[in-house]
Design a protein around this motif. Sequence first.
Motif, PDB file in Angstrom:
ATOM      1  N   ASN A  45     -14.849  -3.834 -12.823  1.00  0.00           N
ATOM      2  CA  ASN A  45     -13.793  -3.793 -13.825  1.00  0.00           C
ATOM      3  C   ASN A  45     -13.312  -5.209 -14.105  1.00  0.00           C
ATOM      4  O   ASN A  45     -12.264  -5.626 -13.634  1.00  0.00           O
ATOM      5  N   LEU A  46     -14.115  -5.931 -14.877  1.00  0.00           N
ATOM      6  CA  LEU A  46     -13.782  -7.329 -15.131  1.00  0.00           C
ATOM      7  C   LEU A  46     -12.435  -7.401 -15.830  1.00  0.00           C
ATOM      8  O   LEU A  46     -12.099  -6.562 -16.670  1.00  0.00           O
ATOM      9  N   GLY A  47     -11.671  -8.404 -15.455  1.00  0.00           N
ATOM     10  CA  GLY A  47     -10.353  -8.554 -16.064  1.00  0.00           C
ATOM     11  C   GLY A  47      -9.262  -7.853 -15.283  1.00  0.00           C
ATOM     12  O   GLY A  47      -8.096  -7.988 -15.594  1.00  0.00           O
ATOM     13  N   VAL A  48      -9.638  -7.097 -14.253  1.00  0.00           N
ATOM     14  CA  VAL A  48      -8.621  -6.466 -13.416  1.00  0.00           C
ATOM     15  C   VAL A  48      -8.546  -7.213 -12.099  1.00  0.00           C
ATOM     16  O   VAL A  48      -9.570  -7.475 -11.464  1.00  0.00           O
ATOM     17  N   LYS A  49      -7.334  -7.573 -11.731  1.00  0.00           N
ATOM     18  CA  LYS A  49      -7.155  -8.247 -10.454  1.00  0.00           C
ATOM     19  C   LYS A  49      -6.292  -7.344  -9.572  1.00  0.00           C
ATOM     20  O   LYS A  49      -5.221  -6.917  -9.970  1.00  0.00           O
ATOM     21  N   VAL A  50      -6.807  -7.012  -8.400  1.00  0.00           N
ATOM     22  CA  VAL A  50      -6.074  -6.117  -7.504  1.00  0.00           C
ATOM     23  C   VAL A  50      -5.243  -6.958  -6.538  1.00  0.00           C
ATOM     24  O   VAL A  50      -5.755  -7.873  -5.900  1.00  0.00           O
ATOM     25  N   ILE A  51      -3.961  -6.633  -6.493  1.00  0.00           N
ATOM     26  CA  ILE A  51      -3.090  -7.325  -5.531  1.00  0.00           C
ATOM     27  C   ILE A  51      -2.673  -6.298  -4.493  1.00  0.00           C
ATOM     28  O   ILE A  51      -2.015  -5.307  -4.822  1.00  0.00           O
ATOM     29  N   LYS A  52      -3.091  -6.543  -3.251  1.00  0.00           N
ATOM     30  CA  LYS A  52      -2.822  -5.500  -2.271  1.00  0.00           C
ATOM     31  C   LYS A  52      -1.711  -5.908  -1.304  1.00  0.00           C
ATOM     32  O   LYS A  52      -1.550  -7.074  -0.969  1.00  0.00           O
ATOM     33  N   GLU A  53      -0.946  -4.910  -0.945  1.00  0.00           N
ATOM     34  CA  GLU A  53       0.083  -5.101   0.069  1.00  0.00           C
ATOM     35  C   GLU A  53      -0.255  -4.141   1.193  1.00  0.00           C
ATOM     36  O   GLU A  53      -0.598  -2.994   0.935  1.00  0.00           O
ATOM     37  N   ILE A  54      -0.191  -4.634   2.421  1.00  0.00           N
ATOM     38  CA  ILE A  54      -0.555  -3.775   3.540  1.00  0.00           C
ATOM     39  C   ILE A  54       0.710  -3.262   4.206  1.00  0.00           C
ATOM     40  O   ILE A  54       1.587  -4.032   4.593  1.00  0.00           O
ATOM     41  N   ALA A  55       0.803  -1.950   4.295  1.00  0.00           N
ATOM     42  CA  ALA A  55       2.020  -1.325   4.814  1.00  0.00           C
ATOM     43  C   ALA A  55       1.992  -1.321   6.337  1.00  0.00           C
ATOM     44  O   ALA A  55       0.944  -1.479   6.946  1.00  0.00           O
ATOM     45  N   PRO A  56       3.159  -1.117   6.945  1.00  0.00           N
ATOM     46  CA  PRO A  56       3.199  -1.035   8.414  1.00  0.00           C
ATOM     47  C   PRO A  56       2.351   0.112   8.928  1.00  0.00           C
ATOM     48  O   PRO A  56       2.081   1.072   8.204  1.00  0.00           O
ATOM     49  N   ASN A  57       1.968   0.009  10.182  1.00  0.00           N
ATOM     50  CA  ASN A  57       1.103   1.002  10.783  1.00  0.00           C
ATOM     51  C   ASN A  57       1.769   2.373  10.883  1.00  0.00           C
ATOM     52  O   ASN A  57       1.145   3.399  10.682  1.00  0.00           O
ATOM     53  N   SER A  58       3.063   2.361  11.178  1.00  0.00           N
ATOM     54  CA  SER A  58       3.768   3.631  11.351  1.00  0.00           C
ATOM     55  C   SER A  58       3.976   4.296  10.000  1.00  0.00           C
ATOM     56  O   SER A  58       4.462   3.695   9.049  1.00  0.00           O
ATOM     57  N   SER A  59       3.586   5.577   9.927  1.00  0.00           N
ATOM     58  CA  SER A  59       3.741   6.324   8.687  1.00  0.00           C
ATOM     59  C   SER A  59       5.200   6.354   8.249  1.00  0.00           C
ATOM     60  O   SER A  59       5.511   6.269   7.067  1.00  0.00           O
ATOM     61  N   THR A  60       6.100   6.447   9.236  1.00  0.00           N
ATOM     62  CA  THR A  60       7.527   6.506   8.924  1.00  0.00           C
ATOM     63  C   THR A  60       7.977   5.231   8.210  1.00  0.00           C
ATOM     64  O   THR A  60       8.692   5.283   7.209  1.00  0.00           O
ATOM     65  N   GLN A  61       7.527   4.086   8.699  1.00  0.00           N
ATOM     66  CA  GLN A  61       7.942   2.825   8.073  1.00  0.00           C
ATOM     67  C   GLN A  61       7.241   2.606   6.738  1.00  0.00           C
ATOM     68  O   GLN A  61       7.809   2.027   5.823  1.00  0.00           O
ATOM     69  N   PHE A  62       6.015   3.071   6.636  1.00  0.00           N
ATOM     70  CA  PHE A  62       5.274   3.035   5.370  1.00  0.00           C
ATOM     71  C   PHE A  62       6.064   3.821   4.311  1.00  0.00           C
ATOM     72  O   PHE A  62       6.278   3.358   3.189  1.00  0.00           O
ATOM     73  N   HIS A  63       6.521   4.991   4.706  1.00  0.00           N
ATOM     74  CA  HIS A  63       7.283   5.850   3.799  1.00  0.00           C
ATOM     75  C   HIS A  63       8.524   5.125   3.286  1.00  0.00           C
ATOM     76  O   HIS A  63       8.821   5.136   2.094  1.00  0.00           O
ATOM     77  N   ASP A  64       9.252   4.465   4.203  1.00  0.00           N
ATOM     78  CA  ASP A  64      10.490   3.801   3.810  1.00  0.00           C
ATOM     79  C   ASP A  64      10.204   2.663   2.834  1.00  0.00           C
ATOM     80  O   ASP A  64      10.943   2.453   1.874  1.00  0.00           O
TER      81      ASP A  64
END
Lengths: 430, 296
Positions: free
Chosen positions: A55-74
């Motif tokens: 998909n040329l022209g698309v740049k993905v910016i990723k953020e990595i969430a905490p390991n704990s599902s609870t903190q990911f949710h927050d």
Amino acid sequence: MSRIFMRDLFCIFAILVCLLPRLAGAQATLLRIVISNTDTPQLWEGAIADFEKQNLGVKVIKEIAPNSSTQFHDLLTQKLKNRDTRLDVFFMDVIWPSEFASAGWTLPLDRFFSTTEQGKFLEAPIAANRYRGEIFGVPLFIDAGLLYYRKDLLEKYRMAPPRHWPELVEQAKAILATERDPHLIGYSGQFKQYEGLVCNMMEFILGNGGALWDEQRLVSAVQQERAKQAVRFVRDHIIGEISSRGVLAYEEPESVALFAQGRAIFHRNWPYAWRVANDPEQSRVVGKVGMMPLPAFPGGKGASTLGGWQIGISRFSKIPEVAWRFVAFMTSHQMQKRIAFATGRAPTRKALYDDPELLAKIPWLESLLDTFKQAVPRPTTPVYVPLSNIMQRYFSAALVLPDSKIDQRAALAARDMDRVLDLLRETAAR
Amino acid sequence: MKSSHRLAFLFIVPSLVFVCVFTLYPIVESFRLSFYRMILTLPWLGQKMVGGENYVDLWTDPVAWQALQTTIIFVAVTVPSELLLGLGMALVMNEAFRGRGVLRAVVLIPWAIPTVVSSQMWRFIFNDRYGLFNFVLFGGDTARYFAPLANPRWAMIAIMAAEIWKTAPFAALIILAGLQTISDEVYEAASIDGASAWQKFRHITLPLLWPALLLALLFRTIDALRVFDLVFVMTQGGPADATNVLQFYGYKKTFAEGMIGYGSTIAVTVFMISLVLALAYLRALKSERLQGAAAR
């Protein structure tokens, strides 16, 4: 001198700030994603690079969430609550879709994700992604609670894998008594006060014929005798007899590490633990591990909590079409296979369970299909989080405090849960 | 005269706007929300005015009472410890010796590290298998290693230790500033009169340091009352709610459960407690100043 230097520095900085967006890919469409933390970052990076190539022209910016599902949710809910447009795609734990859909945070995907296409996935995770007739996420991989055991130890003592929980405790006690290894414990699971505690305890409770709450009548069930029996069993026999109190602070990574170091006889975890336990770099028990569905109590039926991760799209995304292309890419047949190879996570597409190449590499997959099909979802409701917090509080207190008055605490938890469930009844009345 | 007033006002405007937008507005809004029932995940229930219902609920909420108790214990243990430690550190740093500059900088490191980072470090220290804490206690005898964060009492001790380690330097800094305002002449005079080191500390240092100590007490108490990040990283309120302090409970209600009204009620309550304490301290500080002035 230094003041002039500072001023120059500031000017250069200001110019850079103005220029930067222009320098970095003039008209690139930015796709912002939040993914979960894994021990295989190369996998996601490779996948993202491939997606960008297609998909040329698309740049993905990723953020990595905490390991704990609870903190990911927050983390996610804070962005979504603020209607943050700088968030397009995110992973969701299996319990979130109904909550997010109810709050109006996720995009209904029906126009992209046809029912025929949905039919190619396992039913349970699809059901977890539906809310009031619409679909809000695409299952990426499926999890179900499994029992891992030390094949070598059980063989040494001529024991067959346990048929029910009391037998597991007996076996562990017998092995511990003879081995006399101070580092060895009988059982490692996830008993910290967080979402994983609910998963673990739900398996014990359902395996004893109990329930967390009655989804039809919208009333709590944790105060019922069968549920309390299971909690009492875990407190008195699992934690009290064969485990160390350390498990009361464990999430998945700590508990699997213990097992992989050969310091636990039995271990409850999701399917990925198989790969960890058989990875020579992380494990001392390679090839000595058995895996089976979780046991029940005598007369009961074993239950595995349905887990797993989905990908959803934010309702506030400005580029839903691009976002969907990413979701479709990540959940494609090819990609799921790649994920299974790299992480040992079980795919959600049915066809992959017949894929000879995959089965050659992960032979246990086929035997787990039934477990996955029968895995029990945690009840879907928009008020899942408050209910879960009440249960986490109750379970943690019941297990941690040695003299815990389970009857009283269960009644208190039930009262609190009923109050939250009443909110849904109020909704229904309107 | 008038034009200079106007000019002064103009100068104040930016910070006034800043305070209004970032301090006053959130406080007022929290007060307003605390009288409503608003649940993010059930948007169709709308915002319903419920009067004081949230406050009644809070009053009868055993979890909130336990959280209040936990918070009070946390404040009552950490603040005096920090002040005592800070006082000791400040007295040392106030002496002239070689390497004092380096020491002053080193002492401040714990305070300069972001709390999230240092909490993570403390979590590792208290780990049951590779934690330094267990190593210090039991050395190589790994069979005796235990999990402090799995035990209600130890978990509380752990977060309090982390807090004291982190903020004692801050108290030391304020107290050091106080020490430096005491002129050397007073000590010289005392020496000539034959006062012992303890007498000098008891009758000169301590009384003259009192305002600085009160100030440190005020800052630390209010800050410790709203402890959050340590708990968030180290224990998530567990085990068995043993470290579930009020601010963390409020955070859970607001951000995890989406109970905006009830969460605001908790926030307002913490705010009121801090406000009352701050006013009491300020009053003590003021009377201290007046007495000091009168004595002079």
